[in-house]
Design a protein around this motif. Sequence first.
Motif, short mmCIF file in Angstrom:
data_model
loop_
_atom_site.label_atom_id
_atom_site.label_comp_id
_atom_site.label_asym_id
_atom_site.label_seq_id
_atom_site.Cartn_x
_atom_site.Cartn_y
_atom_site.Cartn_z
N SER A 1 -3.77 -7.46 -5.89
CA SER A 1 -4.77 -6.39 -5.91
C SER A 1 -5.64 -6.43 -4.65
CB SER A 1 -5.65 -6.50 -7.16
OG SER A 1 -6.60 -7.55 -7.07
N LEU B 1 -5.81 -3.21 -2.20
CA LEU B 1 -7.09 -2.53 -1.96
C LEU B 1 -7.56 -2.65 -0.51
CD1 LEU B 1 -8.87 -3.59 -5.27
CD2 LEU B 1 -7.96 -1.32 -4.71
N LEU C 1 -9.61 0.56 0.22
CA LEU C 1 -9.90 1.40 -0.94
C LEU C 1 -11.21 1.00 -1.60
CD1 LEU C 1 -6.32 1.66 -2.48
CD2 LEU C 1 -7.48 3.25 -0.95
N GLU D 1 0.83 3.25 -3.23
CA GLU D 1 -0.47 3.76 -3.66
C GLU D 1 -0.37 5.03 -4.51
OE1 GLU D 1 -4.61 5.54 -1.74
OE2 GLU D 1 -3.27 4.34 -0.49
N THR E 1 -4.14 2.46 -8.35
CA THR E 1 -5.41 2.06 -7.76
C THR E 1 -6.40 1.65 -8.84
OG1 THR E 1 -5.10 3.52 -5.84
CG2 THR E 1 -7.36 2.83 -6.34
N LYS F 1 -7.95 -2.06 -9.16
CA LYS F 1 -9.41 -2.27 -9.19
C LYS F 1 -9.80 -3.06 -10.44
CE LYS F 1 -10.95 1.71 -6.46
NZ LYS F 1 -11.70 3.01 -6.48
N GLN G 1 0.82 -1.21 0.00
CA GLN G 1 0.00 0.00 0.00
C GLN G 1 0.85 1.26 0.00
OE1 GLN G 1 -2.89 -0.34 3.22
NE2 GLN G 1 -4.32 -1.37 1.84
N THR H 1 -8.98 -6.71 -9.73
CA THR H 1 -9.97 -7.25 -8.81
C THR H 1 -11.29 -7.50 -9.52
OG1 THR H 1 -9.21 -6.62 -6.59
CG2 THR H 1 -11.55 -6.43 -7.01
#
Length: 220
Positions: free
Chosen positions: A174, A178, A120, A48, A53, A57, A45, A60
Amino acid sequence: MNAKLKVTIFLILSITSVLCFTIVASLIRGRWIAQVDSSVISAIQGMESPWLTSVMKGFTFIGSTPVVIVISVTCLLLFFKFLNHRLELILFVALVAGTAILNQLLKISFQRERPSLHRLIQESGYSFPSGHSMVVFALYAALAFLLWRHVPTRRGRTAVILISIMMILLIGISRIYLGVHYPSDVVGAYFASGFWFTFSVWIFQWYMENRFKRTSPTGN
């Protein structure tokens, strides 16, 4: 590679995966694994940024249930149309669906709460083992195993393996990035899914070998 050796290797890998998962599962309540999880989360993280991000996402999302279902059904249709190997289709369904069921059983058994420090995205349900990581491992390992048997060139087989490994790792990472899973959730998921994959393939290989012996003119 000798057929009997293949069967033996998958059996050994299956047992090894169970043992490794058991070790990880026995440590998730301990202080040492909490420190390791914290260190890995901080490192991941710590990178970041808005663009990263968005990328995480995206990975994911690829590992989400609706997308996995779409990919699985599409692959089943393609396999049936071009390969027409019904036993391989059964193996594929057993791997992906069986992994999803196993994941739910394990989550209920361990009931580990998700990390809550820096999320996140929002997720519900228990944390261990990671559902995304387990199902994605099963999906891409199954695709790699089945495609490997039909891709004629070494370069093509290498590409299949590398893409599968990349997808498995990036979707697992991921989940950590997140903030919805501990690293030990992801590692445990890989071992749990690895067990189901190798166990299922072991049964498949064993069946195919014995089926060949029964249909072979020289078989007893």
